[in-house]
Motif scaffolding. Sequence first.
Motif, PDB file in Angstrom:
ATOM      1  N   VAL A 168       0.836  -1.208   0.000  1.00 27.26           N
ATOM      2  CA  VAL A 168       0.000   0.000   0.000  1.00 27.26           C
ATOM      3  C   VAL A 168       0.867   1.253   0.000  1.00 27.26           C
ATOM      4  O   VAL A 168       0.610   2.205  -0.767  1.00 27.26           O
ATOM      5  N   ASN A 169       1.895   1.290   0.829  1.00 28.23           N
ATOM      6  CA  ASN A 169       2.758   2.478   0.888  1.00 28.23           C
ATOM      7  C   ASN A 169       3.507   2.694  -0.422  1.00 28.23           C
ATOM      8  O   ASN A 169       3.755   3.833  -0.822  1.00 28.23           O
ATOM      9  N   ARG A 170       3.842   1.613  -1.109  1.00 31.18           N
ATOM     10  CA  ARG A 170       4.457   1.741  -2.434  1.00 31.18           C
ATOM     11  C   ARG A 170       3.471   2.338  -3.430  1.00 31.18           C
ATOM     12  O   ARG A 170       3.799   3.264  -4.182  1.00 31.18           O
ATOM     13  N   ASP A 171       2.223   1.812  -3.381  1.00 31.90           N
ATOM     14  CA  ASP A 171       1.214   2.300  -4.330  1.00 31.90           C
ATOM     15  C   ASP A 171       0.829   3.751  -4.060  1.00 31.90           C
ATOM     16  O   ASP A 171       0.465   4.483  -4.995  1.00 31.90           O
ATOM     17  N   ASN A 215       7.274  -0.350   9.675  1.00 31.16           N
ATOM     18  CA  ASN A 215       6.117  -0.039  10.521  1.00 31.16           C
ATOM     19  C   ASN A 215       5.380   1.224  10.067  1.00 31.16           C
ATOM     20  O   ASN A 215       4.570   1.770  10.798  1.00 31.16           O
ATOM     21  N   MET A 216       5.647   1.669   8.861  1.00 28.39           N
ATOM     22  CA  MET A 216       5.061   2.921   8.370  1.00 28.39           C
ATOM     23  C   MET A 216       3.536   2.890   8.416  1.00 28.39           C
ATOM     24  O   MET A 216       2.908   1.935   7.959  1.00 28.39           O
ATOM     25  N   SER A 217       2.949   3.939   8.987  1.00 21.54           N
ATOM     26  CA  SER A 217       1.488   4.109   9.098  1.00 21.54           C
ATOM     27  C   SER A 217       0.830   3.045   9.971  1.00 21.54           C
ATOM     28  O   SER A 217      -0.372   2.790   9.844  1.00 21.54           O
ATOM     29  N   ILE A 267      -6.960  -2.106  11.637  1.00 20.81           N
ATOM     30  CA  ILE A 267      -5.726  -1.695  10.978  1.00 20.81           C
ATOM     31  C   ILE A 267      -5.914  -0.305  10.367  1.00 20.81           C
ATOM     32  O   ILE A 267      -6.938  -0.025   9.734  1.00 20.81           O
ATOM     33  N   GLY A 268      -4.949   0.560  10.604  1.00 18.11           N
ATOM     34  CA  GLY A 268      -5.067   1.953  10.187  1.00 18.11           C
ATOM     35  C   GLY A 268      -5.538   2.846  11.309  1.00 18.11           C
ATOM     36  O   GLY A 268      -5.476   4.076  11.207  1.00 18.11           O
ATOM     37  N   GLY A 269      -5.999   2.227  12.393  1.00 26.65           N
ATOM     38  CA  GLY A 269      -6.420   3.020  13.552  1.00 26.65           C
ATOM     39  C   GLY A 269      -5.234   3.527  14.350  1.00 26.65           C
ATOM     40  O   GLY A 269      -5.370   4.403  15.199  1.00 26.65           O
ATOM     41  N   THR A 270      -4.070   2.973  14.083  1.00 24.20           N
ATOM     42  CA  THR A 270      -2.799   3.264  14.764  1.00 24.20           C
ATOM     43  C   THR A 270      -2.933   3.140  16.281  1.00 24.20           C
ATOM     44  O   THR A 270      -3.511   2.175  16.760  1.00 24.20           O
ATOM     45  N   ALA A 271      -2.449   4.101  17.053  1.00 22.08           N
ATOM     46  CA  ALA A 271      -2.222   3.886  18.486  1.00 22.08           C
ATOM     47  C   ALA A 271      -3.485   3.668  19.304  1.00 22.08           C
ATOM     48  O   ALA A 271      -3.565   2.743  20.112  1.00 22.08           O
ATOM     49  N   GLY A 329      -6.476   6.896  14.107  1.00 26.99           N
ATOM     50  CA  GLY A 329      -5.884   6.873  12.775  1.00 26.99           C
ATOM     51  C   GLY A 329      -4.802   7.904  12.544  1.00 26.99           C
ATOM     52  O   GLY A 329      -4.392   8.125  11.394  1.00 26.99           O
ATOM     53  N   LEU A 330      -4.269   8.536  13.598  1.00 28.84           N
ATOM     54  CA  LEU A 330      -3.206   9.516  13.452  1.00 28.84           C
ATOM     55  C   LEU A 330      -1.991   8.884  12.775  1.00 28.84           C
ATOM     56  O   LEU A 330      -1.571   7.792  13.153  1.00 28.84           O
ATOM     57  N   ASN A 331      -1.430   9.572  11.784  1.00 29.81           N
ATOM     58  CA  ASN A 331      -0.253   9.143  11.011  1.00 29.81           C
ATOM     59  C   ASN A 331      -0.571   8.065   9.984  1.00 29.81           C
ATOM     60  O   ASN A 331       0.352   7.469   9.422  1.00 29.81           O
ATOM     61  N   ALA A 332      -1.840   7.840   9.715  1.00 36.58           N
ATOM     62  CA  ALA A 332      -2.229   6.919   8.640  1.00 36.58           C
ATOM     63  C   ALA A 332      -3.241   7.632   7.738  1.00 36.58           C
ATOM     64  O   ALA A 332      -4.273   8.110   8.214  1.00 36.58           O
ATOM     65  N   ARG A 333      -2.931   7.714   6.455  1.00 30.63           N
ATOM     66  CA  ARG A 333      -3.841   8.367   5.516  1.00 30.63           C
ATOM     67  C   ARG A 333      -5.116   7.539   5.348  1.00 30.63           C
ATOM     68  O   ARG A 333      -5.097   6.308   5.486  1.00 30.63           O
TER      69      ARG A 333
END
Length: 465
Positions: free
Chosen positions: A57-60, A134-136, A225-229, A233-237
Amino acid sequence: MEDRLEKDLLGEKKIQNSAYFGINTQRAMENFNLGGKIVNLNLIREIALIKKAAAIVNRDLKEMTADKADAIIRASEEVIEGRFDDQFSLSAFQGGAGTSTNMNVNEVIANRAIEILGGKKGQYTLVHPLNDVNMSQSTNDVYPTALRIAAIRQIRKLSNCLADLQEELQIKENEFSNMIKLGRTQLMDALPMMAGQGFGAYAKAIARDRWRIYKVEERLREMNIGGTAIGTGLNARNKFIYEMTDVLQNLTGLGLARSDYPMDITQNCDVFVEVSGLLKALAVNLMKISNDLRLLNSGPRGGIGEVILPEVQAGSTIMPGKVNPVIAEMVGQVSMRVISNDTAITLASGSGQLELNAFTPLIAECLLESLELLERSVTIFKGKCIKNIKINEEKCRDNLESSTALVTALVHYIGYDRAAQLAKKALRENKTIRKVLLEEKVLTEEKIDEIMNPYQLTKPGIPGR
């Protein structure tokens, strides 16, 4: 080979250069040096799957260069294949809500990706465990999502095993459908029954377990997933969150869905309690069935001896010829373990505080252990015990005829009180009910035969009518 030096916010540590893990894993190994159980490798593989999906996903989304993402993807695949199992030796019981396990996976994938790109382990300017692998993401959305995927896969295996066990019990129901035996209540003589009817009752119980466990998969499909901490969802688009769902669906082949309220999934573990509760229900049924079989198999001369369990190994180091019902005993012990795990899952789930449950590692260990133990034990139970069970028809007839159970069939003809008197006499004089009936000339021999027809005694209605 020289050690390498790695740094974190607490300082520096030497890491064996052969190791793919890094400083965070090293600290966790020292802090949680409990020995014994390590983190379940199926959980590790699902975390690696999430890392693969995130790299895609981060690549795309152009958040990561293609060469770096491809290296992370390849390294993740190698972890999933089990090539680095020896790099995951952290204790299953760890503080930090699974952070150490997530970091262990991040570091192994990062160092392997560095190698793929031509660098040396620890050269985190090429691939960083946190900035890149661990990005996003956060442990708090990766770990619960991985646990849910791992549990779903194992639930499907268990459901299939239960279908096989149910079928085998139904085969025995048909095989023993014409073999009459004594039924018992509170371990005391009760009424006649067909041996197959007992196995039919077992099959019904397992059928319920199979259906409940099959359906509970639906509860586990929601991901944070994507909800982060904490689920915000902070730091995840937003695009990352939606695309992660699509990619994980494609990679797993499972009907996974994005939670409409990730904070709920992040902090609340009641779904795992629900799943564990159904596993406990299965364990209770397996314990009941295995205990019944042990009791009916008891003897072979000094016990009930109506059921003959397969002999699979010698039973004593001092008593020659003794064979024990070890498969049934194993099933009973697995059941006890699952029930114990359910208690641990219940306590751990209720001990979460505010926006996170710090005891998720205990929940993961107990839930996955229960699922795996049940799958394996059910398979063994079916193949090494149920499949080759025999009925001792002679012993069944002797036990039935020497009991007073048959007197119940006479209640509609001579009344309860008179039937009780005849039962007492039969016991006192050590005679069969049939013999006492003939001696007392209560009924004709033809009527006695009609009433005591085994096919009528084991079905609804009044025998002899």
